[in-house]
Write an enzyme that holds these catalytic residues in place. Sequence first.
Site, PDB file in Angstrom:
ATOM      1  CD  GLU A  93      -2.591   1.171   2.698  1.00 19.90           C
ATOM      2  OE1 GLU A  93      -3.660   1.793   2.739  1.00 19.90           O
ATOM      3  OE2 GLU A  93      -2.116   0.543   3.682  1.00 19.90           O
ATOM      4  CB  CYS A  99      -3.964  -1.674   4.873  1.00 18.35           C
ATOM      5  SG  CYS A  99      -2.988  -1.363   6.373  1.00 18.35           S
ATOM      6  CE  LYS A 145      -7.062   1.217   4.165  1.00 18.02           C
ATOM      7  NZ  LYS A 145      -5.802   1.796   4.682  1.00 18.02           N
TER       8      LYS A 145
END
Length: 516
Positions: free
Chosen positions: A265, A374, A340
Site C-alpha cells: 500500500e 490493509c 480500500k
Amino acid sequence: MKDTIENIDLQFLTIDDYEELKKAMIEAYPNMPDAYWKVSHIQSLISKFPDGQAVIKVNGLLAGCALSIIVDYSKFDDHHTYKDITGNYTFDTHTDDGDVLYGIDVFIKSEYRGLRLGRRLYDYRKELCEKLNLRGIVFGGRIPNYHKYAETLSPKEYIEKVKRKEIQDPVLNFQMSNDFHPSKILKGYLAGDDASNEYAILLKWDNVYYEKQNSLATTNKKVVRLGLIQWQMRLYKDLDELMQQAEYFVDAVSAYRADFALFPEFFNAPLMADNNHLPESEAIRELASHTPHIVQKFSELAIAYNINIITGSMPELVGDLLYNVGYLCRRDGTLERFEKLHVTPDEAKVWGLQGGHELTSFDTDCGKIGILVCYDVEFPELSRILADEGMDILFVPFLTDTQNGYSRVRHCAQARAIENECYVAIAGSVGNLPKVNNMDIQFAQSMVFTPCDFAFPANGIKAEATTNTEMILIADVDIDLLRELNQFGSVRNLKDRRNDLFELKKSNPKTPNKGE
C-alpha cells in the site's frame, strides 16, 4: 471366512464372474427375487465401460461389486427414476463424453461385511471420477429400513432422524460416512423396492479436482507461485526512478517464474517529498496525479514480464473525492480496479480519504483471487463474501508504521486464511521517510498464510520475510489442497456455517458521481 483371509483384490469385472455375481445379487436383494442383472446386461456394461465395473475378491472369491456408467447429467433432472437413468435397463444412456459417474449398483456379500470392503469400492469410484475429470458421482440410494417407519414418518423426516443418529440406517449411514450428501428424495425411483416404499435418496459426491473443459489454449494453474515485494521506503528524484525500482522487483520475481507480484500500500509515497511544503491533504492530492502513469507502466510490465501484478495502492481522484485504490494488471493486458473500503481515522483526518464502494473478486489464469487493502482485512465480512464468490488467494497490500498496527493486520490476515479456507499473502513497506510528513516510519514483515490442517504447515505460515528488511518473498501455494480441505478437512469452516441462523450478503450502495 474372515479368519482365513489370505488375499483381497480389487479387479475389473469379467463375464467369467457372472455366475458368482448372479448368486451374490440374489442374496443381496432377497425381497426382490428378479432384481439380478441378466448376462446380456453385464456384457453390455463391460463392453460400454469396462473401467466402471469393479469387483472385490477375497481368496479368489467374489465378495462385492460396484457397477457404474457415465452420463450427460444435463439430459436428466434430479427427479429421474432408475429406469430413466439406465435407458430402460439398456445402459444406452452411457456416454464417454458425459460429466457424471452414475452408480448403478454396489453390494457386499453378507459374510464379508465388516471388512470395510464397500469403502474400497467407493474409493475406487472416486479415483476413477478424478482420473476421468468428471464433475462428481451420483446415485439413488435405497432406504430399505424405511418401511418400518413409513406410517409415522415422511421420507424427509426419516432422513433427518438418520442424520441425527436417532434412527440407525446402515445403508444411508455408510453412504454419508463416505462423503456422499443427500440431495433429493426420489419418489417411485425403483419399481418393486417395497422395503423402501419405492423411495430413494439422491446422493452426490463432488469432485473437487474437476476442471471444466476449455477450448482456449490456456488452463488455470494448480500450483501458483507468489512474489511478494517488501518495499524499502527511500527518496527518489522523480517518478521514472521510482518505476525503475519497481521494474527491478518485477524482473526479479518474474525470473523465478512467479505468477503474481504483490506491491505494498502507498509504495509510491516517497514522491510526496517534492510537495512536503504543502499541507498533507494537498501533498497527497499531488501524489494522485502520478497514478494514471503508474498504472499504465505496471500494465506494460505485466505484459512484458508475463506476470500478474497487484500494484499495491495509490491515491486517486474521482471528481473532487480522494480514494485509496489499486489495480490488478493481468499478464494478458486487462486491468481491474479495487478500492480500500475502510479508511483509518488518520487517513480520513490527515489526508481526507474516502472509503470505497466496490467489493469484488477477480478471475485470473491462476484461479479466483480477492484483494483487500490493509485495514480492510480487519473486517471479516469482506473476505467471507469473497470466499463465497470462490476466492482461492487473498492479497493484502498494507502500510503500517508501528508494530502494533502491523500485528493487527498480520493476525487478522491469518484468521482470514483459516476461516475462509484460502491462502492469504500480505506485503508491506519498511524503512523511514524523513522528508514526507505523516510517513515517518514503517514496520513490516511480509508473509503467506495457509489454513491450519494436515496438508498445510502446522502453524499456518507458508513463508515469511525478514522483519524490516527490503527483500522479495517467493512461495508456492497448491490450489488443489484447498479443494481437499473443503471436502475432507478436520474442520470445514465454510461448509459448517449455520446458514439457518444467519446470512451475509452484499448491499448495493450508490457510487458517488464524478464531480460531486
